[in-house]
Design a protein around this motif. Structure first.
Motif, PDB file in Angstrom:
ATOM      1  N   LYS A  83       0.831  -1.200   0.000  1.00 59.59           N
ATOM      2  CA  LYS A  83       0.000   0.000   0.000  1.00 59.59           C
ATOM      3  C   LYS A  83       0.866   1.250   0.000  1.00 59.59           C
ATOM      4  N   ARG A  84       1.943   1.205   0.801  1.00 66.44           N
ATOM      5  CA  ARG A  84       2.866   2.350   0.860  1.00 66.44           C
ATOM      6  C   ARG A  84       3.490   2.607  -0.500  1.00 66.44           C
ATOM      7  N   GLU A  85       3.946   1.540  -1.155  1.00 66.82           N
ATOM      8  CA  GLU A  85       4.557   1.693  -2.476  1.00 66.82           C
ATOM      9  C   GLU A  85       3.558   2.247  -3.482  1.00 66.82           C
ATOM     10  N   THR A  86       2.328   1.753  -3.421  1.00 68.57           N
ATOM     11  CA  THR A  86       1.296   2.221  -4.352  1.00 68.57           C
ATOM     12  C   THR A  86       0.997   3.695  -4.130  1.00 68.57           C
ATOM     13  N   GLU A  87       0.814   4.085  -2.850  1.00 66.24           N
ATOM     14  CA  GLU A  87       0.525   5.481  -2.541  1.00 66.24           C
ATOM     15  C   GLU A  87       1.697   6.383  -2.912  1.00 66.24           C
ATOM     16  N   LEU A  88       2.919   5.890  -2.672  1.00 69.76           N
ATOM     17  CA  LEU A  88       4.099   6.679  -3.004  1.00 69.76           C
ATOM     18  C   LEU A  88       4.180   6.922  -4.506  1.00 69.76           C
ATOM     19  N   GLN A  89       3.890   5.892  -5.285  1.00 67.40           N
ATOM     20  CA  GLN A  89       3.891   6.049  -6.741  1.00 67.40           C
ATOM     21  C   GLN A  89       2.816   7.048  -7.179  1.00 67.40           C
ATOM     22  N   GLN A  90       1.658   6.967  -6.544  1.00 62.10           N
ATOM     23  CA  GLN A  90       0.574   7.892  -6.889  1.00 62.10           C
ATOM     24  C   GLN A  90       0.945   9.337  -6.544  1.00 62.10           C
ATOM     25  N   VAL A  91       1.558   9.525  -5.371  1.00 60.07           N
ATOM     26  CA  VAL A  91       1.964  10.866  -4.964  1.00 60.07           C
ATOM     27  C   VAL A  91       3.017  11.416  -5.915  1.00 60.07           C
ATOM     28  N   LEU A  92       3.976  10.580  -6.316  1.00 59.25           N
ATOM     29  CA  LEU A  92       5.003  11.015  -7.256  1.00 59.25           C
ATOM     30  C   LEU A  92       4.385  11.400  -8.601  1.00 59.25           C
ATOM     31  N   LEU A  95       2.699  14.630  -8.118  1.00 62.27           N
ATOM     32  CA  LEU A  95       3.719  15.671  -7.971  1.00 62.27           C
ATOM     33  C   LEU A  95       4.263  16.077  -9.334  1.00 62.27           C
ATOM     34  N   ALA A  96       4.501  15.076 -10.178  1.00 64.54           N
ATOM     35  CA  ALA A  96       4.976  15.360 -11.536  1.00 64.54           C
ATOM     36  C   ALA A  96       3.940  16.177 -12.305  1.00 64.54           C
ATOM     37  N   ALA A  97       2.662  15.832 -12.117  1.00 61.72           N
ATOM     38  CA  ALA A  97       1.595  16.571 -12.802  1.00 61.72           C
ATOM     39  C   ALA A  97       1.528  18.010 -12.310  1.00 61.72           C
ATOM     40  N   VAL A  99       3.987  19.809 -11.164  1.00 60.96           N
ATOM     41  CA  VAL A  99       5.132  20.529 -11.720  1.00 60.96           C
ATOM     42  C   VAL A  99       4.880  20.864 -13.193  1.00 60.96           C
ATOM     43  N   ALA A 100       4.389  19.864 -13.941  1.00 54.09           N
ATOM     44  CA  ALA A 100       4.155  20.071 -15.373  1.00 54.09           C
ATOM     45  C   ALA A 100       3.078  21.108 -15.633  1.00 54.09           C
ATOM     46  N   ARG A 101       1.992  21.051 -14.865  1.00 56.96           N
ATOM     47  CA  ARG A 101       0.901  22.011 -15.062  1.00 56.96           C
ATOM     48  C   ARG A 101       1.223  23.375 -14.469  1.00 56.96           C
ATOM     49  N   GLY A 102       2.067  23.389 -13.457  1.00 61.56           N
ATOM     50  CA  GLY A 102       2.402  24.652 -12.825  1.00 61.56           C
ATOM     51  C   GLY A 102       3.395  25.475 -13.636  1.00 61.56           C
ATOM     52  N   ALA A 103       4.246  24.807 -14.418  1.00 57.55           N
ATOM     53  CA  ALA A 103       5.269  25.527 -15.180  1.00 57.55           C
ATOM     54  C   ALA A 103       4.675  26.570 -16.134  1.00 57.55           C
ATOM     55  N   PRO A 104       3.643  26.239 -16.927  1.00 55.06           N
ATOM     56  CA  PRO A 104       3.056  27.263 -17.809  1.00 55.06           C
ATOM     57  C   PRO A 104       2.428  28.417 -17.036  1.00 55.06           C
ATOM     58  N   VAL A 105       1.871  28.124 -15.860  1.00 54.71           N
ATOM     59  CA  VAL A 105       1.284  29.187 -15.035  1.00 54.71           C
ATOM     60  C   VAL A 105       2.383  30.118 -14.527  1.00 54.71           C
ATOM     61  N   ILE A 106       3.485  29.518 -14.089  1.00 53.29           N
ATOM     62  CA  ILE A 106       4.608  30.312 -13.599  1.00 53.29           C
ATOM     63  C   ILE A 106       5.153  31.215 -14.703  1.00 53.29           C
ATOM     64  N   GLU A 107       5.081  30.748 -15.944  1.00 54.19           N
ATOM     65  CA  GLU A 107       5.590  31.540 -17.065  1.00 54.19           C
ATOM     66  C   GLU A 107       4.884  32.891 -17.161  1.00 54.19           C
ATOM     67  N   GLY A 252       9.621  25.534  -7.346  1.00 57.87           N
ATOM     68  CA  GLY A 252      11.007  25.103  -7.163  1.00 57.87           C
ATOM     69  C   GLY A 252      11.116  23.971  -6.166  1.00 57.87           C
ATOM     70  N   ARG A 253      10.383  24.081  -5.062  1.00 57.33           N
ATOM     71  CA  ARG A 253      10.390  23.019  -4.047  1.00 57.33           C
ATOM     72  C   ARG A 253       9.794  21.731  -4.605  1.00 57.33           C
ATOM     73  N   ALA A 254       8.653  21.843  -5.293  1.00 52.52           N
ATOM     74  CA  ALA A 254       7.996  20.662  -5.847  1.00 52.52           C
ATOM     75  C   ALA A 254       8.895  19.958  -6.849  1.00 52.52           C
ATOM     76  N   CYS A 255       9.573  20.728  -7.694  1.00 53.08           N
ATOM     77  CA  CYS A 255      10.485  20.144  -8.676  1.00 53.08           C
ATOM     78  C   CYS A 255      11.660  19.468  -7.979  1.00 53.08           C
ATOM     79  N   TRP A 256      12.196  20.118  -6.952  1.00 53.10           N
ATOM     80  CA  TRP A 256      13.313  19.544  -6.194  1.00 53.10           C
ATOM     81  C   TRP A 256      12.900  18.233  -5.532  1.00 53.10           C
ATOM     82  N   LEU A 257      11.719  18.203  -4.932  1.00 50.88           N
ATOM     83  CA  LEU A 257      11.227  16.972  -4.310  1.00 50.88           C
ATOM     84  C   LEU A 257      11.070  15.866  -5.356  1.00 50.88           C
ATOM     85  N   PHE A 258      10.487  16.205  -6.487  1.00 54.34           N
ATOM     86  CA  PHE A 258      10.282  15.203  -7.541  1.00 54.34           C
ATOM     87  C   PHE A 258      11.610  14.663  -8.057  1.00 54.34           C
TER      88      PHE A 258
END
Length: 311
Positions: A83-92, A95-97, A99-107, A252-258
């Protein structure tokens, strides 16, 4: 009982050891039974047989309980790990999403940068800031107001709602493993982003009310209106600067964590990212070396901030 802390293992080990000890004791008693049979001591033989049976049965029962608990805890621990591995994969993945969706907003923050950093990096007046964006008066103020109105039209501050990582984490085990200071900073930045976007909406409205139905240059030419317009502009600058600081730090923090993969749950806060700064430029200068070395896909985390780039 906290099995993961070792208490469950101690219980299982204790039951098996006691059970094994009772079985060994039953074997010793059985030897005395054999001697009693040989010596034809019937009374002692029956008594020892009774003790032998008690010890052997208790030993088998305790060992059985210990083995059963071990199997149960092993299966439970395996399921928890899965369960931990599954949740961790989902969170990652989330998190990637983010970062990807936030980058155009940050622009889109580049439009705020053009207003805020005119004549040098913006610093809040309370901290001694005096760049052209803050000191603009007369015609320069009118031009600044026109730029701000263009930013209002081009940048929808509601888009910054995508910068909300806590909702992806708060219902998972990850929130219990994250460093408390890091978790607090994530939530604080989200709240301040929400505050800044809400206030900007109100600031824009107040600016429009201060200008009234007149052209911007005509309104600024009137001393009483100029003072009021200047006040509203400074409010917009303050909230826009808060928005860009917290948004860039958040991404920046989210990208660093990812970039750290599954190990991000054990990371301590990075001072280069987390320490408060008096201005965005101060934070940029401090965090850039660390973010440049952190990768998200084919780009480093600093490039995602779209700071200092031509728009």
């Amino acid at each position: 009982m906290d099995f993961n802390a070792g208490h469950g293992y101690l219980l299982i080990g204790g039951l098996i050891l006691v059970g094994a000890g009772l079985l060994i004791l039953s074997l010793i008693v059985n030897l005395h039974v054999a001697h009693s049979v040989r010596d034809d001591v019937r009374h002692r033989e029956k008594l020892l047989e009774y003790y032998r049976n008690i010890f052997s049965q208790l030993g088998v029962i305790l060992i059985g309980i210990g083995v059963s608990l071990f199997i149960f805890f092993f299966q439970q621990n395996y399921q928890d790990q899965r369960k931990r591995e599954t949740e961790l994969q989902q969170v990652l993945a989330k998190l990637a999403a983010r970062v990807a969706r936030g980058a155009p907003v940050i622009e889109t923050l580049g439009e705020f940068d053009e207003v805020l950093d005119e004549g040098g990096a913006y610093v809040d007046p309370e901290h001694g800031g005096s760049n052209a964006a803050i000191s603009a008066r007369g015609d320069e103020l009118a031009k600044q107001v026109e730029k701000i109105l263009l930013v209002e039209r081009d940048v929808d501050v509601r888009d910054f709602e995508i910068l909300n990582l806590s909702r992806d984490i708060e219902a998972t085990f990850v929130v219990n493993e994250l460093d408390p200071t890091l978790w607090f900073n994530i939530v604080r930045d989200e709240n301040e982003i929400k505050y800044a976007t809400t206030q900007l909406g109100l600031d824009y409205k107040d600016l429009h009310d201060a200008i009234g139905d007149e052209p911007v240059k005509a309104a600024v030419a009137k001393p009483d209106k100029e003072t009021k317009i200047k006040h509203e502009v400074l409010d917009i600058l303050y909230d826009a600067d808060l928005l860009r600081q917290r948004s860039r730090r958040f991404l920046g923090r989210a990208c660093w964590l990812f970039s750290k993969g599954r190990g991000f749950v054990t990371l301590p806060p990075a001072d280069a990212i987390e320490a408060d700064a008096k201005s965005q430029q101060e934070w940029i200068d401090r965090s850039k070396p660390m973010l440049t070395q952190s990768k998200s896909g084919s780009s480093d985390c600093f490039k995602l901030l779209r700071y200092g780039q031509v728009h």
